[in-house]
Every structure is written in C-alpha cells, then in structure tokens.
Write a protein that holds these residues in place. Structure first.
Motif, PDB file in Angstrom:
ATOM      1  N   GLU A 191       0.863  -1.191   0.000  1.00 23.30           N
ATOM      2  CA  GLU A 191       0.000   0.000   0.000  1.00 23.30           C
ATOM      3  C   GLU A 191       0.886   1.223   0.000  1.00 23.30           C
ATOM      4  O   GLU A 191       1.973   1.196   0.580  1.00 23.30           O
ATOM      5  CB  GLU A 191      -0.830   0.033   1.289  1.00 23.30           C
ATOM      6  CG  GLU A 191      -2.081  -0.789   1.211  1.00 23.30           C
ATOM      7  CD  GLU A 191      -2.970  -0.560   2.422  1.00 23.30           C
ATOM      8  OE1 GLU A 191      -2.440  -0.320   3.508  1.00 23.30           O
ATOM      9  OE2 GLU A 191      -4.195  -0.635   2.257  1.00 23.30           O
ATOM     10  N   PRO A 192       0.430   2.294  -0.641  1.00 26.06           N
ATOM     11  CA  PRO A 192       1.244   3.515  -0.567  1.00 26.06           C
ATOM     12  C   PRO A 192       1.347   3.996   0.877  1.00 26.06           C
ATOM     13  O   PRO A 192       0.444   3.771   1.678  1.00 26.06           O
ATOM     14  CB  PRO A 192       0.466   4.514  -1.424  1.00 26.06           C
ATOM     15  CG  PRO A 192      -0.912   3.990  -1.505  1.00 26.06           C
ATOM     16  CD  PRO A 192      -0.822   2.503  -1.369  1.00 26.06           C
ATOM     17  N   ARG A 193       2.444   4.642   1.190  1.00 23.47           N
ATOM     18  CA  ARG A 193       2.649   5.119   2.562  1.00 23.47           C
ATOM     19  C   ARG A 193       1.898   6.410   2.827  1.00 23.47           C
ATOM     20  O   ARG A 193       1.794   7.263   1.956  1.00 23.47           O
ATOM     21  CB  ARG A 193       4.117   5.398   2.794  1.00 23.47           C
ATOM     22  CG  ARG A 193       4.857   4.151   3.012  1.00 23.47           C
ATOM     23  CD  ARG A 193       6.092   4.416   3.813  1.00 23.47           C
ATOM     24  NE  ARG A 193       6.816   3.159   3.864  1.00 23.47           N
ATOM     25  CZ  ARG A 193       7.996   3.008   4.410  1.00 23.47           C
ATOM     26  NH1 ARG A 193       8.600   4.052   4.937  1.00 23.47           N
ATOM     27  NH2 ARG A 193       8.575   1.842   4.427  1.00 23.47           N
ATOM     28  N   ILE A 194       1.444   6.532   4.039  1.00 26.47           N
ATOM     29  CA  ILE A 194       0.861   7.796   4.486  1.00 26.47           C
ATOM     30  C   ILE A 194       1.997   8.609   5.099  1.00 26.47           C
ATOM     31  O   ILE A 194       2.724   8.098   5.945  1.00 26.47           O
ATOM     32  CB  ILE A 194      -0.243   7.529   5.526  1.00 26.47           C
ATOM     33  CG1 ILE A 194      -1.390   6.737   4.872  1.00 26.47           C
ATOM     34  CG2 ILE A 194      -0.747   8.821   6.128  1.00 26.47           C
ATOM     35  CD1 ILE A 194      -2.453   6.256   5.833  1.00 26.47           C
ATOM     36  N   PRO A 195       2.199   9.837   4.638  1.00 25.92           N
ATOM     37  CA  PRO A 195       3.304  10.603   5.217  1.00 25.92           C
ATOM     38  C   PRO A 195       3.052  10.920   6.684  1.00 25.92           C
ATOM     39  O   PRO A 195       1.929  11.240   7.076  1.00 25.92           O
ATOM     40  CB  PRO A 195       3.336  11.887   4.370  1.00 25.92           C
ATOM     41  CG  PRO A 195       1.982  12.001   3.780  1.00 25.92           C
ATOM     42  CD  PRO A 195       1.449  10.604   3.632  1.00 25.92           C
ATOM     43  N   LEU A 250       2.526   8.053  13.050  1.00 25.98           N
ATOM     44  CA  LEU A 250       2.310   9.071  12.009  1.00 25.98           C
ATOM     45  C   LEU A 250       2.377  10.490  12.592  1.00 25.98           C
ATOM     46  O   LEU A 250       2.395  11.468  11.850  1.00 25.98           O
ATOM     47  CB  LEU A 250       0.964   8.862  11.328  1.00 25.98           C
ATOM     48  CG  LEU A 250       0.845   7.642  10.401  1.00 25.98           C
ATOM     49  CD1 LEU A 250      -0.585   7.455   9.932  1.00 25.98           C
ATOM     50  CD2 LEU A 250       1.776   7.779   9.204  1.00 25.98           C
ATOM     51  N   GLY A 251       2.377  10.594  13.910  1.00 28.31           N
ATOM     52  CA  GLY A 251       2.533  11.906  14.550  1.00 28.31           C
ATOM     53  C   GLY A 251       1.231  12.595  14.933  1.00 28.31           C
ATOM     54  O   GLY A 251       1.231  13.769  15.300  1.00 28.31           O
ATOM     55  N   PHE A 252       0.111  11.862  14.886  1.00 27.47           N
ATOM     56  CA  PHE A 252      -1.177  12.515  15.161  1.00 27.47           C
ATOM     57  C   PHE A 252      -1.461  12.720  16.653  1.00 27.47           C
ATOM     58  O   PHE A 252      -2.382  13.438  16.999  1.00 27.47           O
ATOM     59  CB  PHE A 252      -2.335  11.712  14.553  1.00 27.47           C
ATOM     60  CG  PHE A 252      -2.487  11.917  13.082  1.00 27.47           C
ATOM     61  CD1 PHE A 252      -3.103  13.050  12.587  1.00 27.47           C
ATOM     62  CD2 PHE A 252      -2.004  10.984  12.179  1.00 27.47           C
ATOM     63  CE1 PHE A 252      -3.237  13.257  11.228  1.00 27.47           C
ATOM     64  CE2 PHE A 252      -2.128  11.182  10.812  1.00 27.47           C
ATOM     65  CZ  PHE A 252      -2.745  12.324  10.339  1.00 27.47           C
TER      66      PHE A 252
END
Lengths: 247, 389
Positions: free
Chosen positions: A182-186, B58-60
């Motif tokens: 899956e593409p990465r979520i930044p 992810l830093g949320f």
C-alpha cells in the motif's frame, strides 16, 4: 546505491474529467492533483529497500517534468521519505519529450523506478524510452523487486503465472501493482521535514515532442442495465432476439 | 466590547500545501484503516490499541506540540482538518486523539515548566503515553467550580482524595492532569492542577462505562484515596487550576467542534452516496425534492460548522482571542452533528437503523458532542456573556 523514482502529477482518481471547448486539452480547473498511484507504490518500495537492514541504498531522489504547480506532488513524495526532488520546468508534452528531459540526469542512478502507466493518459511509454536513451537494462511489469549484492531479483506477472529474473545494475524497473502493498501515508515529521529538503528546478533542454493531440472524446455513456430474474429465461431470450436483435 | 459585535472578518480560505497533506494523510488513514474494524470495535466496546499506535507513529497524537518536545509542530487549522477526517469514520479514535492533543499536550506545553515538559510532554507527544484530563466529578460537571476532590497541601506533596467521573482515556492513559481543590475557602481560586502518574498508589478505576456511542474509547470514574502527588507536579502557581482548566477547555473545544463537524460531514457523505444509488417510486432518492432539500440543508450546515471551526483555529494560530469563536464552533457543530446524522439515518430509512450502514453509529456519537467538554448550553453562556461585555 542511488535510486531515482519518476513521479507523475495526475488528477485525483475520483476527478470528473472535462475537456476544453475544442476538445484538444484537458480542463484542469478545480482538479486536485496526486502522485500517480503506480509511482507512489514505486516510491514505497524504494523506501522499503532503503530501510531494510544492511541496505546499501543511500539516497532516493524523485523527479518529474512539470510546471511550478506540480511541486505539491513532489513535496508529498519528500514528505513520504524521498531525500531530494528534481523538477524540470516544462509542460510534459509527450512521452518522448519527458524521457529526453529525464535522460539528462537519470544516468547518475543505479536503479530507476517508473510506474507502468500514468493514471491520466495511460501512455505506458516513458520508462521504456528512458531506458533506451540511457542504454541500460529495463524490465517491465515488475511486481516484486529485491536487491542481492550487485544483482536485482525481479518478479514479473506473466500470463497464468509469474517469472523471476536476475538483472544487473544499472536497471530501470517499470513497476505495477504488487511492487509494494500500500502507498505510505506521510507522517507529521515527514511533512515538516519536506520543507527543508532540496527541490532542484532545472531548465528543459531543447526537444521536440513526437506526437500531438488532435482531439479527446469522452466514452459513450453506458446504456441502462436491465436485470432479468433467474426464472425469466423466456423473457431474456425474447429481449435478446426481438429487442436487442443479437440472436 | 464584544468581539462578536465588532465583527472583524478574516478572508483567506486557501489551505497551505502542508495543511492539504495532513488532511489527506488523516483521510487516507481513516478510509483505509479505521473503516475496517470500526463497527466491530463499537459493538464490542474494544479499545483501538493498534490504531492509536499507528496514529502515534504518524505523529497525530501530539501534532501541535513543538518539535523540540517531539511533536509534529503543526498549526490548529491542520488539527481541525485531521480531526474532521478521522471523525468522519471513527469518533472513538478521534476523541482519544483530541483529549491527548488539545487538552493534555496543549495544557502542558502552554503552562508546564521545562522539567514537566521533558518528563511528561515528550512521551505524550510521541504517543508512547496517553493523557487524560480529570475535571468532571459526580456532582460537578458543567458547574466546574464546585470541585470536591481535595488536594491538601502537606509541605512537599499534595494528599489527594476524591472521585472524578466520565474520564476519557482513564484506563488507556497513564498521565493524568487532575483538577482538585486545595483551599476550599477560596472557592475556584483555591483549585490546583496536578500531573499524576496513574500508577501512583491509592488510585483505582471504576468499571468501564457502557456508553451509547464512542464505545471504542475507554471511559471510567477514577477514585483517589490518600494519593501523594509531589509538589513539583503542580502546574503553575498555587490556585492556578481553575484558570488552567478554563484556558485548556477553550482550546479543547476546537477539537470537539471539529469532531462534531466530522460526524456531520461523514454522515452527509454517506447520505449523498445512498441517495445517488437507491431508487424509490422509479426515481433515485436525490431526484425526490424531499430528499434533495434535506441534502442541501445538510450541506449548508456542514459548511457553516467547518467555517466556524477553521475560524476559531485560525484565531488561535494567530494569537488572537478565540474563546468565543471556539464556543460558537462547538455549539453549532455539535447541534449540526445531531441534526445531520439524524437526517442521514432518515434518508437511509430502515438501512440507516442497522449497524452495517454506519449512520446510526454516527448519530449515537453525535449526541456526546453536545454534552462533553462543555455542553451546548454552557457554550451559549460563553457566547451570550461576550455579547454583554
């Protein structure tokens, strides 16, 4: 090892496609732009290779040919984790034009990733052309890629099965679905760091496109679908013979 | 004079590239990951452990905290955008995110001393620890001045006794910001705020509250029996606690307002999609004016709620007073969430009443946004008082 990932700037896949009045250009008004989905998967695989234990990948560079408004797409690639971006400041006129622009610097890389197609014009051509211009190995329809020393082990989907190849570097891999899950979520940190990463802008070299767009046509709207119950075989035959006249 | 009456308007609606990236990141995570098990977690009242871990990486969990304290360094506008996207799918996850970000991290960053920030803010911003905010009591909800929990001054520590109610993250969290009374004779000016480690002896939790909505977040009462809290864990001067709570809630309201906005916009998106695919009397639902007008009304309310949330966030980001703006955003967005989710269920008809179609859950969750972090009525008190300034 240095990896280059080619990044297409394409309309969001849910965009309603419209053309200008004389049907010679795409109407980009109000369109949200994204990284071409195949390129995004390629970038994800490049990141995985870099992060693998004992990896020899030093840098990942992303590049596109496009005007300043495509920088958002490049910066997203930086936020996902690329180290540097290069933008050739020109309209991507056709595949040959784009490949010519990229060929100026793509030769500095050991491994080049290109998505198998772009979700806008489905050209399917830049990767192959670029490999020819650089005179390096290229493999298409790659759905798996691992580095083993100076060899690259590549998996390809072929009709009814799969194929594993060993290829030497430098290599241009034209990748398709499966190259990464899956593409990465930044991450927030990546988005913040993207501000400080280099984004180099190059002026285009003289080149002529080999094709010109004459006209675009929208697909014919699909005719209404009619459902026939499973116990209505007679009705179906009647409709096919007398109404659709295909029997 | 009232800020409302002076009516200084702000008119730049363009999001930055970074803000759009954060909005997309939150949307991608919600639509790709949260959606997978949101119904199951709601049914089982199961805490979203792996989602909170993923959102942390992810830093949320500390997205507005200064990067020097391991936060994301993002602005409040970005926070509103992220909260809306997460809440469209899963308000249980978004309330965990909101409490940690806009109450606990915000309070520590703004008013904590350097030592407290190093020790507590950093792990909270990384999401390694989760924070809880302990204000409500069995007999003190909206009436927050009548705190009965005592924090007696014993020289180098406070001795805490009392009970706190309806505490989000009480079980999953390990850092408590506790509001308690030290000088009852001074009333609200005698209240303090203390940082309390959950594993301090004398703290016990009531049972998991079996809630109507937000069931995947953990809510408990917390009992304190002779709990010793070092003086070094007090935030600000002696008696600063009530002011702290009010300031932090002003910021927290933006988080819950954006959650309410997400519930409304999420329900609206589902209603629009359903109206486009479902036929009745030979026409698509949206071709019936009774339905299309409902959708139009939803769209206007959602747009208004969004603008109010973003304006409050913009004011906060630009160092301007935002208390009234955040009260307006919370009151309007919460009431909008209730109205829009209810109408979304109505548009879905029988399908809307079963879990598979999501909108019934959004409706159950919307109700809470009118209650917690200041009821809609409390917000109206804040707004009306400003008019009389």
């Amino acid at each position: 090892m240095k990896i280059l990932v080619l990044i297409g700037n394409v309309p969001d896949t849910t965009t309603k496609i419209k053309f200008n009045a004389d049907k010679t250009a795409f109407d980009a008004n109000g369109v949200q732009w994204i990284i071409n989905p195949w390129d995004e998967l390629a970038l994800t695989r490049a990141m995985e290779l870099k992060e693998a234990p004992g990896s020899t990948v030093e840098t990942i560079v992303v590049a596109n040919v496009g005007r300043a408004e495509t920088e958002g797409t490049l910066r997203k690639a930086l936020a996902i984790g690329a180290d540097k971006a290069i933008r050739v400041d020109a309209d991507p006129l056709d595949a040959a034009y784009v490949a010519t622009q990229l060929a100026r610097f793509a030769g500095e890389f050991d491994l080049v990733f290109a998505g198998i197609e772009a979700s806008d014009y489905n050209g399917n051509a830049v990767g192959g052309m670029l490999a020819e211009m650089l005179g390096i190995n290229s493999v298409s329809a790659v759905s798996g890629l691992n580095i083993e020393g100076s060899q690259v082990i590549v998996n390809r989907e072929i009709d009814g099965g799969s194929q594993t190849l060993g290829v030497s570097l430098p290599l241009l891999a034209i990748v398709q679905k499966g190259i990464a899950k899956e593409p990465r979520i930044p991450a927030m940190r990546g988005i913040m760091m993207a501000r400080t990463k280099p984004l180099e802008v190059l002026q285009p070299v003289d080149a002529q496109p080999l094709t010109a767009i004459r006209t675009f046509e929208m697909p014919q709207p699909k005719a209404a679908c009619r459902k026939i119950g499973e116990d209505q075989a007679k009705e179906l035959i009647y409709l096919l013979r007398d109404e659709a006249k295909v029997l | 004079m009232s800020n409302i009456l002076t009516n200084q308007i702000i008119m730049n609606f363009e999001l930055t590239e970074e803000q759009i990236m954060i909005q997309q990141a939150a949307r991608d995570y919600a639509q790709r990951e949260l959606i997978k098990d949101v119904i199951e977690r709601d049914t089982k009242a199961e805490y979203p452990t792996h989602h909170i871990q993923a959102l942390s990486s992810l830093g949320f969990m500390g997205m507005m905290v200064d990067p020097i304290y391991d936060g994301g360094g993002m602005d409040t506008v970005s926070y509103v955008l992220a909260m809306e996207e997460l809440s469209k799918v899963d308000a249980s996850v978004s309330v965990i995110v909101s409490v940690n970000n806009s109450l606990v991290c915000y309070g520590l960053q703004k008013y904590g001393n350097e030592e407290q920030k190093q020790k507590y803010l950093k792990p909270l911003a990384r999401g390694e620890k989760i924070g809880a905010f302990l204000l409500s009591e069995p007999e003190a909800g909206s009436d927050a001045t009548s705190q009965k929990t005592l924090a007696e001054d014993k020289g180098d520590y406070y001795l805490v006794n009392g009970t706190k109610n309806w505490i989000t993250n009480a079980h999953s969290g390990s850092v408590y910001l506790l509001i308690a009374q030290t000088h009852p004779e001074k009333k609200h000016k005698g209240i303090n705020v203390l940082i309390v480690d959950k594993d301090t002896p004398g703290i016990s939790l009531g049972p998991h509250e079996d809630k109507m909505g937000m069931r995947s977040s953990d809510t408990h009462s917390v009992m304190f029996t002779d709990v010793k809290v070092p003086k070094a864990n007090r935030i600000g001067e002696d008696g600063f606690g009530f002011k702290f709570a009010m300031q932090v809630l002003e910021a927290g309201r933006i988080g819950i307002a954006s959650q309410a906005l997400g519930l409304a916009s999420g329900a609206m998106e589902r209603a629009v999609a359903y109206a486009k695919e479902r036929k009745a009397f030979g026409k698509f639902l949206f071709e019936h004016q009774a339905i299309s007008f409902k959708l139009a009304e939803m769209a206007v309310k959602v747009e208004n709620a969004r603008n109010l949330c973003l304006k409050a966030a913009w004011l906060k980001d630009n160092g301007k007073p935002y208390g009234v703006a955040s009260a307006m955003a919370k009151q309007y967005a919460a009431d909008t969430a209730m109205e829009v989710t209810t109408e979304a269920v109505q548009i879905h008809g029988g399908y809307g009443y079963v879990k598979e179609y999501h909108v019934e859950r959004l409706m159950r969750e919307a109700k809470l946004t009118q209650i917690y972090e200041g009821t809609s009525e409390i917000q109206k008190i804040v707004i009306s008082r400003d008019l009389l300034k």
